[in-house]
Every structure is written in C-alpha cells, then in structure tokens.
Write a protein that holds these residues in place. Structure first.
Motif, short mmCIF file in Angstrom:
data_model
loop_
_atom_site.label_atom_id
_atom_site.label_comp_id
_atom_site.label_asym_id
_atom_site.label_seq_id
_atom_site.Cartn_x
_atom_site.Cartn_y
_atom_site.Cartn_z
N VAL A 107 0.83 -1.21 0.00
CA VAL A 107 0.00 0.00 0.00
C VAL A 107 0.86 1.26 0.00
CG1 VAL A 107 -1.72 1.30 1.32
CG2 VAL A 107 -1.97 -1.15 1.04
N MET A 108 2.06 1.16 0.57
CA MET A 108 2.97 2.31 0.57
C MET A 108 3.50 2.66 -0.82
SD MET A 108 3.47 3.92 3.40
CE MET A 108 3.10 3.78 5.16
N LEU A 109 3.10 1.88 -1.82
CA LEU A 109 3.43 2.22 -3.20
C LEU A 109 2.59 3.38 -3.73
CD1 LEU A 109 3.72 -1.32 -4.86
CD2 LEU A 109 5.56 0.36 -4.69
N THR A 110 1.62 3.84 -2.96
CA THR A 110 0.67 4.84 -3.46
C THR A 110 1.34 6.06 -4.10
OG1 THR A 110 -1.08 4.17 -1.94
CG2 THR A 110 -1.18 6.41 -2.78
N ALA A 141 -2.41 -10.61 -2.92
CA ALA A 141 -1.62 -9.41 -3.18
C ALA A 141 -2.32 -8.47 -4.15
CB ALA A 141 -0.24 -9.79 -3.72
N LEU A 142 -3.27 -9.00 -4.95
CA LEU A 142 -4.01 -8.14 -5.88
C LEU A 142 -4.92 -7.16 -5.14
CD1 LEU A 142 -5.02 -10.78 -8.59
CD2 LEU A 142 -3.15 -9.11 -8.69
N LEU A 143 -5.35 -7.53 -3.93
CA LEU A 143 -6.26 -6.66 -3.17
C LEU A 143 -5.58 -5.36 -2.74
CD1 LEU A 143 -8.04 -9.42 -1.05
CD2 LEU A 143 -8.99 -8.17 -2.99
N PRO A 144 -4.40 -5.40 -2.08
CA PRO A 144 -3.75 -4.13 -1.75
C PRO A 144 -3.29 -3.37 -2.98
CG PRO A 144 -2.34 -5.97 -1.17
CD PRO A 144 -3.68 -6.55 -1.49
N LEU A 145 -2.99 -4.08 -4.08
CA LEU A 145 -2.65 -3.38 -5.32
C LEU A 145 -3.86 -2.60 -5.84
CD1 LEU A 145 -0.41 -5.87 -7.34
CD2 LEU A 145 0.24 -3.61 -6.46
N ALA A 146 -5.05 -3.21 -5.77
CA ALA A 146 -6.27 -2.50 -6.17
C ALA A 146 -6.49 -1.30 -5.27
CB ALA A 146 -7.47 -3.45 -6.11
N ALA A 147 -6.26 -1.48 -3.96
CA ALA A 147 -6.39 -0.36 -3.03
C ALA A 147 -5.40 0.75 -3.36
CB ALA A 147 -6.16 -0.85 -1.60
N THR A 148 -4.19 0.37 -3.76
CA THR A 148 -3.15 1.34 -4.07
C THR A 148 -3.51 2.16 -5.29
OG1 THR A 148 -1.45 -0.09 -3.08
CG2 THR A 148 -0.71 1.61 -4.62
#
Length: 312
Positions: free
Chosen positions: A104-107, A153-160
């Motif tokens: 998520v810190m990839l935002t 891992a696709l879930l936090p990527l979608a959040a990001t």
C-alpha cells in the motif's frame, strides 16, 4: 526561520509518527476482527464512527463548516477511498500486516503513473525510475509463485491504484476545501456506501454484534477510533510543519506494522521481505517528496488530505 519553527516542526513530526502508528495498529486490529466480522461490517463501523466524530467536531467549532465548495469532488473522493478501504480490509484477512503495508505504501509511486495517464502530466526520468524501483520492491515482497502471499496481493494493489486516483483528484481540489470539512465527507461518504452493503450481507449485523464478545466489539470500535485519530493527527501535523518535512516520517508505518504483526500474530518478515520493504520505502518516500515539491512549484498549498500515502 523563527526560534519557534524548529519546535513546531518537531511537533509536526511527532504527530505524523503518531498517525503512522495509529494506522499500523488499526491494520493489525483489522486483521484480528476480520476473523470474526464481515468486511462490510468493519467498513461500516470504521466510517460510521469517523462521520460521527467529525460531525460533533465541526458542530462544536465556530470556525468549521459542513458546506463544501465542490460537493461532487467530495463524493467521488470519498467513494474512491471507501473502495480502497474495502480492498485493504479484505486483504488484511489474508496476508501479513507488514507485507500488506509495504504494498500500500506504493501509493505515491503509483500516483506518478496515474498523473501521467489521467492528468497528462510530464514525468521525469527520475520519477519513472522510482516507479520501476517501487514495483521491483513489491515483487520482492510478494515473490509470485512462492506461495507466501498469492492472489491476495491483488487486493492491496487494487487499493493502491484507487488511492492513487483519489490523491490525484485531491491534489486538484483539496487546497480549496477546509481539511476538516473534507475529513467529515470522508466518513459520511464511506458510511453511506457501506450501509447498503451491510444490509445486503448474509448475516444479520445486529445479531452478529449482539452475539460477539466484548473484546471483539472493542476491537471493532478501536478500528474506527484509530483510523479517525490517524487522519486528525495528519491534519494537525500539516499545521505544524511543511509536507516535504513530514512525508518521509510516514514510512515509520512500515516498521510499526512489522512490529505490531510480530507482537500480535508472531509473524515477522523474512530477509527478502525486509529488502523489498526497504526498496518500497525509499522509492515511495522519494516519490512523495517529489510530488509535494511539484505542488509547491505550482504554488498550490498541500493540505493534510493530500499527505495520506495509504488508504485507511
């Protein structure tokens, strides 16, 4: 710089570290309550209490108002953030807190891509290098095929990606809004979206809450309180120090998440995960700092709602 400014900057840093700690603790608590409550119920509690606290805060303040200059912006922004939170809460039921936080810190890194594709902004080679570095760090954390995280891992990527779109929209309109008013609409929009989802869920929410032990109810309330407190601390931090000073300290959340995950669940990142998290932290903090500097060069004040690097 006046003699009081260094003290104010230190106070701002303390506030932002407090916000990062709130978010890390909240995510750890979400992982716990996720084993007992549905995502819809956790989302409803998170934003319902947020909206209630901000309603009371603004109602008791003579300097704040519920009136928004751009109501459609508030609704769209709130919807993006609510979606991000739903993806985040679902992810935390399936993966360790530290690895989730790292992705998520990839935002700020993803915000560079969104700015190029959506807003048609020019992106320097340095910022593209940070994008590549950030995603490389994410691949090291996730290690596709390793079985450590898997499809979750696709879930936090979608959040990001949702949060990056939220931040790009916020960068255009937030300087024209009171951050406390925007924080109110964050909760109001979130609970409006979560309510029909909760009513449509299979389990009756009232029966679920009545049957739950006190410790689980307390943890559910803690999620809402920690999320609201984190956002308020960010607002207070931006009132004490410039965003460029504060941004790097938000990445304390990575260490806090790793510590909380270990203390509560006994889950510690391995060496490869620490390497990936370090890469994400460096690339994310650098991207966030460049985003803030670019906003300053455009003579746009950076508000607290723009300083969020995560969707909570």
């Amino acid at each position: 710089m006046s003699p009081a400014e260094p003290r104010h900057h230190l106070l701002g840093i303390a506030f932002v570290i407090g916000a990062a700690s709130c978010f890390a603790t909240m995510d750890t608590t979400v992982r716990y309550v996720g084993a007992h409550f549905s995502v819809a119920l956790v989302l409803w509690a998170r934003y319902g209490l947020h909206a209630s606290i901000m309603t009371l805060w603004i109602a008791l303040s003579r300097q704040r108002s519920f009136r928004s200059a751009n109501p459609m912006f508030q609704i769209a922004r709130g919807a993006l953030l609510a979606f991000s939170s739903a993806m985040a809460f679902a992810a935390l039921r399936r993966m360790p807190v530290a690895e989730f936080t790292a992705i998520v810190m990839l935002t700020p890194v993803v915000a560079t891509v969104v700015a190029r594709l959506w807003l048609k902004e020019q992106v320097s080679r340095l910022r593209w290098a940070l994008v590549v570095g950030g995603f490389l760090g994410a691949l090291i954390v996730v290690r596709p095929g390793s079985g450590l995280v898997g499809w979750a891992a696709l879930l936090p990527l979608a959040a990001t990606f949702s949060n990056a779109a939220f931040q790009s929209m916020t960068s255009r309109y937030a300087p024209h809004e009171d951050p406390f008013t925007t924080n109110f609409y964050t909760g109001a929009t979130g609970v409006t979206i979560a309510t029909p989802l909760l009513l449509a869920s299979v389990a009756d929410p009232v029966d679920t809450l009545l049957a739950a032990p006190a410790v689980q109810i307390g943890a559910l309330l803690a999620v809402a309180i920690l999320g609201t407190a984190g956002h308020l601390l960010l607002i207070l931090a931006l009132g004490k120090a410039p965003a460029s000073t504060l941004m790097p300290f938000q990445y304390v959340q990575l260490a806090a998440a790793a510590l909380a995950g270990y203390l509560v669940f006994g889950l510690a990142p391995d060496g490869w995960s620490w390497l990936g998290m370090a890469i994400i932290g460096v690339c994310g903090a650098a991207s966030a700092w460049l985003n803030v500097r670019a906003a300053a060069e455009r003579h746009r004040p950076v508000s607290a709602v723009q300083a969020d690097t995560v969707a909570e």
